[in-house]
Design an enzyme around this catalytic site. Structure first.
Site, PDB file in Angstrom:
ATOM      1  N   LYS A 163       0.835  -1.214   0.000  1.00 52.93           N
ATOM      2  CA  LYS A 163       0.000   0.000   0.000  1.00 52.93           C
ATOM      3  C   LYS A 163       0.860   1.250   0.000  1.00 52.93           C
ATOM      4  CE  LYS A 163      -1.866  -1.444   3.770  1.00 52.93           C
ATOM      5  NZ  LYS A 163      -1.311  -2.809   3.799  1.00 52.93           N
ATOM      6  N   GLY A 182       3.723  -0.883   8.699  1.00 50.18           N
ATOM      7  CA  GLY A 182       5.044  -0.470   8.240  1.00 50.18           C
ATOM      8  C   GLY A 182       5.007  -0.333   6.747  1.00 50.18           C
ATOM      9  N   HIS A 183       4.849   0.882   6.280  1.00 54.84           N
ATOM     10  CA  HIS A 183       4.815   1.088   4.833  1.00 54.84           C
ATOM     11  C   HIS A 183       6.206   1.439   4.349  1.00 54.84           C
ATOM     12  CE1 HIS A 183       0.261   2.109   4.771  1.00 54.84           C
ATOM     13  NE2 HIS A 183       0.546   0.961   5.334  1.00 54.84           N
ATOM     14  N   THR A 198       8.922  -5.507  12.188  1.00 59.34           N
ATOM     15  CA  THR A 198       9.444  -6.503  13.124  1.00 59.34           C
ATOM     16  C   THR A 198      10.508  -7.407  12.510  1.00 59.34           C
ATOM     17  OG1 THR A 198       7.739  -8.044  12.426  1.00 59.34           O
ATOM     18  CG2 THR A 198       7.228  -6.649  14.330  1.00 59.34           C
ATOM     19  N   PRO A 206       9.549 -13.236   9.371  1.00 55.58           N
ATOM     20  CA  PRO A 206       9.284 -13.809   8.044  1.00 55.58           C
ATOM     21  C   PRO A 206       7.778 -13.939   7.828  1.00 55.58           C
ATOM     22  CG  PRO A 206      10.262 -15.469   9.516  1.00 55.58           C
ATOM     23  CD  PRO A 206      10.236 -14.178  10.263  1.00 55.58           C
ATOM     24  N   GLY A 210       7.954  -3.532  -9.402  1.00 52.03           N
ATOM     25  CA  GLY A 210       9.200  -3.298  -8.663  1.00 52.03           C
ATOM     26  C   GLY A 210       8.910  -2.334  -7.534  1.00 52.03           C
TER      27      GLY A 210
HETATM   28  P1  GDP Z   1       2.441  -2.120   2.936  1.00 48.69           P
HETATM   29  O1  GDP Z   1       2.393  -2.128   4.414  1.00 48.69           O
HETATM   30  O2  GDP Z   1       1.178  -2.622   2.329  1.00 48.69           O
HETATM   31  O3  GDP Z   1       2.874  -0.817   2.363  1.00 48.69           O
HETATM   32  O4  GDP Z   1       3.529  -3.164   2.491  1.00 48.69           O
HETATM   33  P2  GDP Z   1       5.043  -3.294   2.984  1.00 48.69           P
HETATM   34  O5  GDP Z   1       5.727  -2.013   2.843  1.00 48.69           O
HETATM   35  O6  GDP Z   1       5.107  -3.993   4.294  1.00 48.69           O
HETATM   36  O7  GDP Z   1       5.579  -4.352   1.947  1.00 48.69           O
HETATM   37  C1  GDP Z   1       5.667  -4.074   0.669  1.00 48.69           C
HETATM   38  C2  GDP Z   1       7.123  -4.293   0.258  1.00 48.69           C
HETATM   39  O8  GDP Z   1       7.133  -4.632  -1.082  1.00 48.69           O
HETATM   40  C3  GDP Z   1       7.963  -3.047   0.351  1.00 48.69           C
HETATM   41  O9  GDP Z   1       9.280  -3.401   0.666  1.00 48.69           O
HETATM   42  C4  GDP Z   1       7.893  -2.456  -1.042  1.00 48.69           C
HETATM   43  O10 GDP Z   1       9.014  -1.684  -1.403  1.00 48.69           O
HETATM   44  C5  GDP Z   1       7.860  -3.695  -1.849  1.00 48.69           C
HETATM   45  N1  GDP Z   1       7.133  -3.585  -3.109  1.00 48.69           N
HETATM   46  C6  GDP Z   1       5.980  -2.909  -3.369  1.00 48.69           C
HETATM   47  N2  GDP Z   1       5.598  -3.118  -4.626  1.00 48.69           N
HETATM   48  C7  GDP Z   1       6.505  -3.956  -5.171  1.00 48.69           C
HETATM   49  C8  GDP Z   1       6.641  -4.579  -6.433  1.00 48.69           C
HETATM   50  O11 GDP Z   1       5.831  -4.421  -7.327  1.00 48.69           O
HETATM   51  N3  GDP Z   1       7.703  -5.428  -6.605  1.00 48.69           N
HETATM   52  C9  GDP Z   1       8.612  -5.663  -5.634  1.00 48.69           C
HETATM   53  N4  GDP Z   1       9.602  -6.508  -5.900  1.00 48.69           N
HETATM   54  N5  GDP Z   1       8.530  -5.092  -4.430  1.00 48.69           N
HETATM   55  C10 GDP Z   1       7.487  -4.267  -4.195  1.00 48.69           C
END
Ligand code: GDP
Length: 432
Positions: free
Chosen positions: A15, A39-40, A296, A299, A410
């Site tokens: 997100k 944690g975004h 955290t 895994p 990505g």
């Molecule tokens: P959120 O809490 O929904 O924002 O998700 P997180 O930040 O915990 O996890 C998303 C992870 O995936 C982050 O490290 C992003 O940089 C990474 N990410 C998001 N979109 C992509 C993608 O299309 N490809 C890859 N390889 N990584 C991505």
């Protein structure tokens, strides 16, 4: 335009990246629930930002970021984030707004969180132990302390004293002194003051002026306190309903809802996960997707895309479209499975069961699709994707029931395909 962007799976869908990508099209980004357990992760020009409380829109200059009353705020965590942003040249002053009705996380909430998990033993929920659950418990029990309470030290003193004494009774050998807790709060109050406002009123005034808002969800629909896989859920409404209660806006303030989903499935913590892969295929997804918690480091459990769960996300949130992330993580796989239904007790289920015990018995019914040897990583145009990747996306759209308007390939902002024609289908009025 007022757009909701929320997780339609078990959280961690990416997100942060999607909000960051869209934020420049909006005037305001508003968080409505959760705490610093979210944690975004956003990568910007090679710098990694992990935003926990402050909406990721803060990385765009000139944009106002709102923390709504539905969020629980740990002042120390908030200040740490503000300081980290400042170290990277991002100033939040005049752009950060915190609701006076948001509840505070206090030191005793963190202790209670750890204690509750220890007492649950094997039946632990897998919380992040940051005091979020206990702060929401106090809110519902009507003894919580809100940001606005910091303005009245006398009443605050009384409340802090009562709460610490009550907590000492709960934790038998605890002798926490209420005075330092109170004094620290007074100290925090001074720093918080310039940011505090009546968020509902502010948003209404801004909407009347024609300002656009992005409502940013944390966690995901299947972790929603009401509609998620209870009790393995978070303590707030991560689904669309949380926007109205967590910001003080009416339902017609939401023009469209974008659900963020990964091209596969993950979840962190305990609870059923029908498509979980416990073999090397799961490890392969975890490693290529770097599926370790942003806060955290835990895994994440990984598995194939679960269309039953995603359809449920569509139903609960009234999703207009999907933002499909991490397509590139599937690069190089020979075959890819999509779960289209469950088998349970000799029956085929096409709807997500509300009974968690039943969900635990569900076996996925898979459809197998060929993978693609050519990488999708970094692709910016749909036409550049390998044919099998396009077939995978089309099938995923069919079984989920809504179009994938954004495809992420990505972690960087520009590693994204924005399918304007699909945004039209979803009636978004966004400009590129
Ligand atoms: P959120 O809490 O929904 O924002 O998700 P997180 O930040 O915990 O996890 C998303 C992870 O995936 C982050 O490290 C992003 O940089 C990474 N990410 C998001 N979109 C992509 C993608 O299309 N490809 C890859 N390889 N990584 C991505």
């Amino acid at each position: 335009m007022k757009l909701a962007v929320l997780g339609a799976q078990w959280g961690d869908e990416g997100k942060g990246k999607v909000v960051d990508l869209l934020a420049s099209r909006f005037d305001i980004v508003a968080r409505y629930q959760g705490g610093h357990n979210a944690g975004h992760t956003v990568y910007l020009n090679g710098t990694k930002f992990v935003l926990r409380l402050i909406p990721s829109g803060i990385l765009h200059h000139g944009l106002t970021c709102v923390i709504g009353n539905g969020v629980v705020v740990d002042p120390q965590a908030l200040f740490a984030e503000v300081d980290e942003l400042a170290r990277n040249g991002i100033d939040v002053d005049g752009r950060l707004v915190v609701s006076d009705k948001a509840h505070l996380i206090l030191p005793y909430h963190r202790d209670l969180d750890l204690l509750a998990e220890a007492r649950r033993g094997e039946r632990k929920i897998g919380t992040t132990s940051r005091g979020i659950g206990p702060a929401y418990e106090d809110k519902i029990a009507r003894r919580g302390i809100r940001v606005g309470d910091l303005a009245s030290p006398d009443a605050l003193e009384q409340n802090v004293r009562d709460n610490v004494i009550a907590r000492n009774r709960l934790v038998h050998d605890s002798t926490m002194d209420w005075k330092p807790v109170f004094e620290q709060l007074l100290h925090h109050a001074r720093r918080l003051r310039p940011w505090v406002t009546d968020v509902s009123l502010m948003l209404h005034e801004e909407m009347r002026r024609g300002k656009s808002i992005l409502f940013e969800g944390a966690q995901g629909t299947l972790l929603d306190i009401d509609h998620g896989t209870y009790p393995y859920v978070t303590s707030s409404n991560a689904s669309v309903g949380g926007i109205c209660t967590g910001l003080g806006v009416g339902p017609r303030s939401i023009d469209a809802v974008l659900g963020v989903v990964k091209a596969y499935t993950t979840r962190v913590g305990e609870g059923p996960l029908p498509t979980e892969l416990s073999d090397e295929r799961g490890s392969r997804l975890r490693e290529s997707g770097n599926e370790y918690g942003a806060v955290t480091g835990r895994p994440r459990r990984c598995g194939w895309y679960d269309a039953v769960a995603a359809r449920y996300g569509v139903r609960i949130n009234g999703l207009d479209a999907l933002a499909l992330t991490k397509l590139d993580v599937l690069d190089g796989l020979d075959r890819i499975e999509i779960c289209t239904a469950y088998r349970s007790g000799g029956r085929t289920l096409t709807e997500f069961p509300s009974d968690i015990a039943q969900l635990g018995t569900c076996e996925p019914v898979y459809e197998s699709l060929p993978g693609w040897p050519t990488p999708t990583r970094g692709a910016r145009r749909y036409a550049d994707l390998p044919e099998n990747a396009r077939r995978y996306i089309s099938r995923l759209e069919e079984v989920t029931g809504v179009p994938a308007a954004i495809v992420s390939t990505g972690s960087e902002r520009d590693e994204t395909i924005v399918r304007e024609e699909k945004l039209q289908i979803a009636e978004f009025k966004l400009q590129t």
